[in-house]
Design a protein around this motif. Structure first.
Motif, PDB file in Angstrom:
ATOM      1  N   ASP A 134       0.868  -1.176   0.000  1.00  0.00           N
ATOM      2  CA  ASP A 134       0.000   0.000   0.000  1.00  0.00           C
ATOM      3  C   ASP A 134       0.909   1.232   0.000  1.00  0.00           C
ATOM      4  N   VAL A 135       1.176   1.769  -1.183  1.00  0.00           N
ATOM      5  CA  VAL A 135       2.196   2.812  -1.340  1.00  0.00           C
ATOM      6  C   VAL A 135       1.908   4.022  -0.463  1.00  0.00           C
ATOM      7  N   GLU A 136       0.672   4.492  -0.466  1.00  0.00           N
ATOM      8  CA  GLU A 136       0.336   5.689   0.308  1.00  0.00           C
ATOM      9  C   GLU A 136       0.472   5.448   1.803  1.00  0.00           C
ATOM     10  N   LEU A 137       0.024   4.284   2.266  1.00  0.00           N
ATOM     11  CA  LEU A 137       0.141   3.975   3.684  1.00  0.00           C
ATOM     12  C   LEU A 137       1.608   3.844   4.077  1.00  0.00           C
ATOM     13  N   ALA A 138       2.394   3.136   3.260  1.00  0.00           N
ATOM     14  CA  ALA A 138       3.809   2.951   3.567  1.00  0.00           C
ATOM     15  C   ALA A 138       4.542   4.285   3.629  1.00  0.00           C
ATOM     16  N   GLU A 139       4.229   5.191   2.706  1.00  0.00           N
ATOM     17  CA  GLU A 139       4.888   6.494   2.738  1.00  0.00           C
ATOM     18  C   GLU A 139       4.533   7.252   4.006  1.00  0.00           C
ATOM     19  N   ASP A 167      -8.445   8.619   3.778  1.00  0.00           N
ATOM     20  CA  ASP A 167      -9.413   9.053   2.768  1.00  0.00           C
ATOM     21  C   ASP A 167     -10.795   9.303   3.346  1.00  0.00           C
ATOM     22  N   LEU A 168     -10.852   9.884   4.526  1.00  0.00           N
ATOM     23  CA  LEU A 168     -12.140  10.234   5.119  1.00  0.00           C
ATOM     24  C   LEU A 168     -12.680  11.501   4.474  1.00  0.00           C
ATOM     25  N   GLY A 283       6.483  -0.474   6.978  1.00  0.00           N
ATOM     26  CA  GLY A 283       6.221  -0.651   5.555  1.00  0.00           C
ATOM     27  C   GLY A 283       7.349  -0.224   4.645  1.00  0.00           C
ATOM     28  N   ASN A 284       8.522   0.091   5.194  1.00  0.00           N
ATOM     29  CA  ASN A 284       9.634   0.592   4.401  1.00  0.00           C
ATOM     30  C   ASN A 284      10.921  -0.178   4.712  1.00  0.00           C
ATOM     31  N   PRO A 285      11.851  -0.222   3.742  1.00  0.00           N
ATOM     32  CA  PRO A 285      13.122  -0.901   3.992  1.00  0.00           C
ATOM     33  C   PRO A 285      13.854  -0.277   5.171  1.00  0.00           C
ATOM     34  N   PRO A 328       0.054  -5.667  12.614  1.00  0.00           N
ATOM     35  CA  PRO A 328      -0.843  -5.428  11.468  1.00  0.00           C
ATOM     36  C   PRO A 328      -1.350  -4.003  11.447  1.00  0.00           C
ATOM     37  N   LEU A 329      -1.188  -3.329  10.322  1.00  0.00           N
ATOM     38  CA  LEU A 329      -1.659  -1.970  10.131  1.00  0.00           C
ATOM     39  C   LEU A 329      -2.507  -1.913   8.872  1.00  0.00           C
ATOM     40  N   THR A 330      -3.463  -1.008   8.825  1.00  0.00           N
ATOM     41  CA  THR A 330      -4.314  -0.894   7.653  1.00  0.00           C
ATOM     42  C   THR A 330      -4.915   0.503   7.574  1.00  0.00           C
ATOM     43  N   ALA A 331      -5.194   0.927   6.357  1.00  0.00           N
ATOM     44  CA  ALA A 331      -5.866   2.215   6.154  1.00  0.00           C
ATOM     45  C   ALA A 331      -7.333   2.004   5.827  1.00  0.00           C
ATOM     46  N   ARG A 332      -7.831   0.770   5.973  1.00  0.00           N
ATOM     47  CA  ARG A 332      -9.216   0.465   5.595  1.00  0.00           C
ATOM     48  C   ARG A 332      -9.958  -0.225   6.734  1.00  0.00           C
TER      49      ARG A 332
END
Length: 332
Positions: A134-139, A167-168, A283-285, A328-332
Motif C-alpha cells: 500500500d504505497v500511500e500507507l507505507a509512505e 481518505d475520510l 512498511g519501508n526498507p 498489522p496496520l491498515t488504512a481500511r
C-alpha cells in the motif's frame, strides 16, 4: 432526532468511559445498568473488526505503539457505553473516538517530548508484507514523513492523516476534530502544502533502493569509508534516538563525510563488530544493527535520487519491543 446526532450518523461521544478498566468488556450500558449479552457481543465484534484500523490511526498521530494501545483502551471504554441503536456508521464513530483520544494524548505527548534526551524518533514497527504494498500507507508510515508530521499542529496532523492516509470525507473529519467542514478543508490544504514541501523530490525504484541498501550494508560491515560515502547523498542527515538510555548524538549529524565517520568511527573506537540485517519497518526498507551479536537498534532510511538522504537510528530499548513480531496496520 436523538440528542447529539451529527453528520457522521452517530450519537455524540460519551464524555467519559467506565472508571474500572478491568470490568468485563461490554458489561455496562450508558445508564450504568447491565447490558444484554447480545449487545455486548455486537460491540465487541465491531471493535475487533476495526481494531487494526483504529491502531493505525492512533499510531500515525502519535508515533508510539504504547501510546496508541492506550488510546485504543480509552476508545474501548467509551465504545462499550454507546447505545448501538443510535450508531449508523460504526467505523466512522470508532475512528472519531480514536481521533479525539489521540488528540488529547498528542498534546500531553508534546510536553513529554520537550524533556526527551536528544532527538525523538517514532517507534519502529515490524510490519506485514501488505503494508509495503500500500504505497500511500507505507509512505505515511515512513520515519521521514512521520517526522514531518511532528512539525504540524495536533489538529493539522489529525486532518492530514484522516484525509490523506485514510481518505475520510471532510464531514467525517470535521466531526472527529470538532471543526466545521469549511475549516477542515482549509486545514487540509495548509497541512498538505507543508508536507509536500518536505517530501522527497522523486520516488526511488525498488531496484535502486535494494542496490543502495546492499552497498550501505557492505560498507558498514567491512568498514569501507569510501564505499559508504558513495551511497550517501552529500546532504544526508543522521538522527539517533537513545532516549537517555543508550548513547546517541544529541543533535542531527549532517553531511556525508560526518555521517560516514560517525557510523564507522564508533566501531573503530570501541573495537566492536557491527553486523547489519535488512528488514521492513513501518512498511519501508530498514536495517537491524547488531553490535558483537547483540541487537543495538533499528535504522530507518530515506532515499532520494538513488542515494541515502536520511538515516534514523532508534537505539532506545523501550522503542525496540515491536520489531520481533509483526504489527498489522491498515488504512481500511
Amino acid at each position: 432526532m436523538p440528542e447529539g446526532l451529527d453528520d457522521v450518523g452517530t450519537t455524540g461521544e460519551p464524555a467519559s468511559g467506565p472508571a474500572d478498566s478491568d470490568a468485563a468488556p461490554g458489561a455496562r450500558g450508558a445508564d450504568g445498568r447491565g447490558r444484554g449479552e447480545g449487545v455486548a457481543d455486537a460491540a465487541t465484534a465491531a471493535f475487533v473488526a476495526h481494531r487494526n484500523l483504529l491502531f493505525t490511526v492512533a499510531y500515525e498521530m502519535l508515533g508510539s505503539a504504547a501510546d496508541a494501545e492506550d488510546v485504543l483502551q480509552e476508545t474501548w471504554l467509551r465504545w462499550v457505553d454507546v447505545d448501538l441503536d443510535q450508531v449508523r456508521d460504526q467505523r466512522a464513530y470508532l475512528v472519531r473516538i480514536t481521533t479525539r483520544q489521540s488528540l488529547n494524548r498528542l498534546r500531553s505527548l508534546s510536553r513529554r517530548k520537550e524533556s526527551y534526551v536528544g532527538p525523538w524518533l517514532p517507534e519502529p514497527l515490524l510490519t506485514t508484507p501488505d503494508v509495503a504494498l500500500d504505497v500511500e500507507l507505507a509512505e505515511s508510515l515512513s520515519m521521514a514523513l512521520m517526522l514531518v508530521l511532528e512539525t504540524l499542529s495536533p489538529t493539522e496532523r489529525a486532518v492530514f492523516v484522516l484525509r490523506e492516509v485514510f481518505d475520510l470525507g471532510y464531514d467525517e473529519i470535521a466531526a472527529a476534530v470538532d471543526k466545521n467542514p469549511a475549516t477542515v478543508r482549509q486545514i487540509a490544504h495548509r497541512a498538505r502544502k507543508h508536507v509536500d514541501a518536505r517530501r522527497p523530490r522523486e520516488a526511488v525504484s525498488a531496484d535502486a533502493t535494494r542496490a543502495a541498501l546492499d552497498s550501505f550494508q557492505r560498507a558498514v560491515t567491512t568498514g569501507d569509508l569510501q564505499g559508504l560515502l558513495d551511497v550517501l547523498a552529500p546532504e544526508v542527515v543522521l538522527m539517533s534516538d537513545g532516549g537517555g538510555v543508550k548513547q546517541a548524538a544529541v543533535r542531527p549529524v549532517k553531511g556525508s563525510d560526518k555521517v560516514a565517520r560517525f557510523i564507522l568511527g564508533g566501531a573503530a573506537k570501541w573495537g566492536v563488530e557491527i553486523t547489519v540485517e535488512p528488514t521492513v519497518v513501518n512498511g519501508n526498507p530498514a536495517l537491524l544493527l547488531h553490535v558483537d551479536g547483540e541487537l543495538d537498534g533499528v535504522m530507518g532510511i530515506r532515499f532520494e535520487d538513488d542515494r541515502i538522504s536520511g538515516l534514523y537510528y532508534v537505539r532506545n530499548p523501550e522503542k525496540l519491543t515491536r520489531i520481533l513480531e509483526e504489527t498489522p496496520l491498515t488504512a481500511r
